[in-house]
Design a protein around this motif. Sequence first.
Motif, PDB file in Angstrom:
ATOM      1  N   ILE A  89      40.354 -32.573 -12.694  1.00  0.00           N
ATOM      2  CA  ILE A  89      39.585 -31.918 -13.746  1.00  0.00           C
ATOM      3  C   ILE A  89      38.211 -32.559 -13.827  1.00  0.00           C
ATOM      4  CG2 ILE A  89      39.433 -31.561 -16.260  1.00  0.00           C
ATOM      5  CD1 ILE A  89      42.582 -31.745 -16.211  1.00  0.00           C
ATOM      6  N   MET A  90      37.178 -31.743 -13.910  1.00  0.00           N
ATOM      7  CA  MET A  90      35.816 -32.260 -14.081  1.00  0.00           C
ATOM      8  C   MET A  90      35.420 -32.215 -15.540  1.00  0.00           C
ATOM      9  SD  MET A  90      32.279 -31.211 -12.107  1.00  0.00           S
ATOM     10  CE  MET A  90      32.668 -32.305 -10.731  1.00  0.00           C
ATOM     11  N   THR A  91      34.684 -33.225 -15.973  1.00  0.00           N
ATOM     12  CA  THR A  91      34.166 -33.285 -17.338  1.00  0.00           C
ATOM     13  C   THR A  91      32.944 -34.196 -17.337  1.00  0.00           C
ATOM     14  OG1 THR A  91      34.748 -33.688 -19.652  1.00  0.00           O
ATOM     15  CG2 THR A  91      35.659 -35.215 -18.026  1.00  0.00           C
ATOM     16  N   ASN A  92      32.502 -34.592 -18.517  1.00  0.00           N
ATOM     17  CA  ASN A  92      31.381 -35.535 -18.621  1.00  0.00           C
ATOM     18  C   ASN A  92      31.881 -36.972 -18.606  1.00  0.00           C
ATOM     19  OD1 ASN A  92      29.524 -33.483 -20.957  1.00  0.00           O
ATOM     20  ND2 ASN A  92      29.301 -33.624 -18.751  1.00  0.00           N
ATOM     21  N   ARG A  93      31.034 -37.854 -18.132  1.00  0.00           N
ATOM     22  CA  ARG A  93      31.353 -39.288 -18.163  1.00  0.00           C
ATOM     23  C   ARG A  93      31.534 -39.759 -19.595  1.00  0.00           C
ATOM     24  NH1 ARG A  93      26.859 -41.619 -15.382  1.00  0.00           N
ATOM     25  NH2 ARG A  93      25.751 -41.050 -17.278  1.00  0.00           N
ATOM     26  N   HIS A  94      30.694 -39.275 -20.515  1.00  0.00           N
ATOM     27  CA  HIS A  94      30.774 -39.772 -21.894  1.00  0.00           C
ATOM     28  C   HIS A  94      31.998 -39.244 -22.630  1.00  0.00           C
ATOM     29  CE1 HIS A  94      28.578 -35.944 -22.986  1.00  0.00           C
ATOM     30  NE2 HIS A  94      29.322 -36.064 -24.074  1.00  0.00           N
ATOM     31  N   VAL A  95      32.711 -38.287 -22.029  1.00  0.00           N
ATOM     32  CA  VAL A  95      33.990 -37.822 -22.578  1.00  0.00           C
ATOM     33  C   VAL A  95      35.142 -38.634 -21.992  1.00  0.00           C
ATOM     34  CG1 VAL A  95      35.620 -35.886 -22.690  1.00  0.00           C
ATOM     35  CG2 VAL A  95      33.170 -35.481 -23.019  1.00  0.00           C
ATOM     36  N   ALA A  96      35.113 -38.829 -20.674  1.00  0.00           N
ATOM     37  CA  ALA A  96      36.209 -39.515 -19.988  1.00  0.00           C
ATOM     38  C   ALA A  96      36.175 -41.019 -20.170  1.00  0.00           C
ATOM     39  CB  ALA A  96      36.177 -39.195 -18.500  1.00  0.00           C
ATOM     40  N   GLN A  97      34.973 -41.589 -20.270  1.00  0.00           N
ATOM     41  CA  GLN A  97      34.857 -43.036 -20.369  1.00  0.00           C
ATOM     42  C   GLN A  97      33.616 -43.393 -21.190  1.00  0.00           C
ATOM     43  OE1 GLN A  97      34.107 -45.948 -16.903  1.00  0.00           O
ATOM     44  NE2 GLN A  97      36.337 -45.805 -17.023  1.00  0.00           N
ATOM     45  N   GLY A 106      44.211 -37.528 -22.614  1.00  0.00           N
ATOM     46  CA  GLY A 106      45.187 -36.454 -22.506  1.00  0.00           C
ATOM     47  C   GLY A 106      44.494 -35.114 -22.596  1.00  0.00           C
ATOM     48  N   ILE A 107      45.129 -34.074 -22.053  1.00  0.00           N
ATOM     49  CA  ILE A 107      44.537 -32.733 -22.116  1.00  0.00           C
ATOM     50  C   ILE A 107      45.538 -31.738 -22.689  1.00  0.00           C
ATOM     51  CG2 ILE A 107      42.978 -33.199 -20.182  1.00  0.00           C
ATOM     52  CD1 ILE A 107      45.626 -30.694 -19.486  1.00  0.00           C
ATOM     53  N   CYS A 147      46.573 -38.027 -18.545  1.00  0.00           N
ATOM     54  CA  CYS A 147      45.689 -38.014 -17.386  1.00  0.00           C
ATOM     55  C   CYS A 147      45.184 -39.421 -17.105  1.00  0.00           C
ATOM     56  CB  CYS A 147      44.474 -37.118 -17.625  1.00  0.00           C
ATOM     57  SG  CYS A 147      44.844 -35.371 -17.808  1.00  0.00           S
ATOM     58  N   SER A 148      44.669 -39.605 -15.910  1.00  0.00           N
ATOM     59  CA  SER A 148      44.024 -40.857 -15.530  1.00  0.00           C
ATOM     60  C   SER A 148      42.591 -40.563 -15.111  1.00  0.00           C
ATOM     61  CB  SER A 148      44.768 -41.521 -14.364  1.00  0.00           C
ATOM     62  OG  SER A 148      46.106 -41.800 -14.722  1.00  0.00           O
ATOM     63  N   VAL A 149      41.701 -41.511 -15.357  1.00  0.00           N
ATOM     64  CA  VAL A 149      40.302 -41.359 -14.951  1.00  0.00           C
ATOM     65  C   VAL A 149      40.203 -41.708 -13.473  1.00  0.00           C
ATOM     66  CG1 VAL A 149      37.929 -42.110 -15.312  1.00  0.00           C
ATOM     67  CG2 VAL A 149      39.485 -41.924 -17.271  1.00  0.00           C
ATOM     68  N   LEU A 150      39.740 -40.742 -12.659  1.00  0.00           N
ATOM     69  CA  LEU A 150      39.617 -40.950 -11.220  1.00  0.00           C
ATOM     70  C   LEU A 150      38.278 -41.571 -10.835  1.00  0.00           C
ATOM     71  CD1 LEU A 150      40.997 -37.810  -9.354  1.00  0.00           C
ATOM     72  CD2 LEU A 150      42.023 -40.061  -9.537  1.00  0.00           C
ATOM     73  N   ALA A 151      37.194 -41.020 -11.393  1.00  0.00           N
ATOM     74  CA  ALA A 151      35.863 -41.480 -11.013  1.00  0.00           C
ATOM     75  C   ALA A 151      34.857 -41.117 -12.094  1.00  0.00           C
ATOM     76  CB  ALA A 151      35.446 -40.853  -9.680  1.00  0.00           C
ATOM     77  N   VAL A 152      33.857 -41.961 -12.236  1.00  0.00           N
ATOM     78  CA  VAL A 152      32.728 -41.665 -13.129  1.00  0.00           C
ATOM     79  C   VAL A 152      31.451 -41.912 -12.350  1.00  0.00           C
ATOM     80  CG1 VAL A 152      33.940 -42.213 -15.274  1.00  0.00           C
ATOM     81  CG2 VAL A 152      32.720 -44.018 -14.072  1.00  0.00           C
ATOM     82  N   SER A 153      30.450 -41.104 -12.616  1.00  0.00           N
ATOM     83  CA  SER A 153      29.181 -41.247 -11.903  1.00  0.00           C
ATOM     84  C   SER A 153      28.488 -42.545 -12.306  1.00  0.00           C
ATOM     85  CB  SER A 153      28.260 -40.060 -12.214  1.00  0.00           C
ATOM     86  OG  SER A 153      26.986 -40.272 -11.648  1.00  0.00           O
ATOM     87  N   GLU A 154      27.953 -43.233 -11.316  1.00  0.00           N
ATOM     88  CA  GLU A 154      27.204 -44.453 -11.568  1.00  0.00           C
ATOM     89  C   GLU A 154      25.724 -44.166 -11.766  1.00  0.00           C
ATOM     90  OE1 GLU A 154      28.033 -47.215  -8.477  1.00  0.00           O
ATOM     91  OE2 GLU A 154      30.181 -47.329  -8.912  1.00  0.00           O
ATOM     92  N   ASP A 155      25.331 -42.914 -11.555  1.00  0.00           N
ATOM     93  CA  ASP A 155      23.950 -42.493 -11.771  1.00  0.00           C
ATOM     94  C   ASP A 155      23.776 -42.149 -13.249  1.00  0.00           C
ATOM     95  OD1 ASP A 155      21.496 -41.204 -11.929  1.00  0.00           O
ATOM     96  OD2 ASP A 155      21.758 -40.103 -10.052  1.00  0.00           O
ATOM     97  N   ILE A 210      38.884 -36.577 -13.953  1.00  0.00           N
ATOM     98  CA  ILE A 210      40.172 -37.077 -14.416  1.00  0.00           C
ATOM     99  C   ILE A 210      41.250 -36.276 -13.698  1.00  0.00           C
ATOM    100  CG2 ILE A 210      39.250 -37.749 -16.668  1.00  0.00           C
ATOM    101  CD1 ILE A 210      40.569 -35.306 -17.895  1.00  0.00           C
ATOM    102  N   GLN A 211      42.472 -36.774 -13.720  1.00  0.00           N
ATOM    103  CA  GLN A 211      43.544 -36.094 -12.991  1.00  0.00           C
ATOM    104  C   GLN A 211      44.851 -36.161 -13.758  1.00  0.00           C
ATOM    105  OE1 GLN A 211      44.787 -37.881  -9.232  1.00  0.00           O
ATOM    106  NE2 GLN A 211      44.966 -35.852  -8.296  1.00  0.00           N
ATOM    107  N   LEU A 212      45.578 -35.057 -13.744  1.00  0.00           N
ATOM    108  CA  LEU A 212      46.911 -35.044 -14.331  1.00  0.00           C
ATOM    109  C   LEU A 212      47.766 -36.087 -13.626  1.00  0.00           C
ATOM    110  CD1 LEU A 212      47.609 -31.192 -14.544  1.00  0.00           C
ATOM    111  CD2 LEU A 212      46.828 -32.691 -16.382  1.00  0.00           C
TER     112      LEU A 212
END
Length: 335
Positions: free
Chosen positions: A99-107, A185-186, A202-210, A218-220
């Motif tokens: 799932i794609m979202t914003n960095r400020h939502v996921a982390q 969670g979603i 869900c788990s956070v897979l990656a966040v942009s460093e830019d 994030i991923q189920l």
Amino acid sequence: MHKKKSNYILLLLSVVFLLSSCQRTMNSEEIYSKSSSGVVFILNFFYYSMTLPDGSVFYFTGFDDEGNIEGFTSEEDEVKENCAGCTGTGFFISDNGTIMTNRHVAQPSIDEEIIKSFLKRFKQVIKDYWKEEMKKLEYAFYENAGNNTLQGEIAEQYKLASDYLDHIDDMDMNDAEFNTHCNVGIAYNDTHVVKYEDFVPCSVLAVSEDSDVDLALIQLDDETTPEGKYIFRLRESDEPLSLDEKLFMIGFNLGFDVAKTTQGIRAQIYSGNVSQKDDGTKILYSIPSQHGSSGSPVVNERGELVAVNFAGIDITQGFNYGIPTKKIREFLQEN
């Protein structure tokens, strides 16, 4: 010859039909019907940890408007019970539950300037914290008169706190390390949720460093996109969108306040137009949004993903920014 000519005409008509089908535009009703199942409501309970140079760890829930630390404690269980929460929007981009979202939502992160300002006065904060803890230990010691075993344990804790106070001034707080801890969670569109346990973990897979690219994946936890959930496809071209091009955004404006209906939580669709030339980093469009719509997919009239909503303009709700396809593609290639 006549038969060959007829076959040629039929082939030509078929090609024209296929091309016109690929370019078929849709209205709001069709866009929502086609893709809303792939949009998810995100709920994130988070807190922060701070590891000092001596290895000791403290936890907190954030900072207030004056830059003062909130929920400060040395007990992780305590901060978990009082942690902060945020909501946002996400959408499926693959069949493996990504799932794609914003960095400020996921982390959610802490502004670096706030941290620097806080560290200047942190030694006093931690001194005040331990002095208060020592007062509690003194009270507990006398409250448990006659219980030698418990009093011995309290006295040991008191000594540790006292020793800690003695060496605080020797630490360089600029070496402190900050981390964000998230419990994400979603919930699917058109489903009922009344407590956190109703959300799919869900788990956070990656966040942009830019810093200019507010994106995250994030991923189920079961790594599988449920059957029937729409998967968004990125527009093939990275060319800038045309001024005044029609766009649609599906998301959860204002979180639960608007999403909650008698049929369950329900996303909303908003439309608008490209309002400013793409600068390569962000797109401005006249689609209204508020908190909760962060991470929403923005699509064109053909249903292609053209941006991810990430920020608004403070003085108005009518204009918002999205991250364009070029930056989305680069982020996906890196991850």
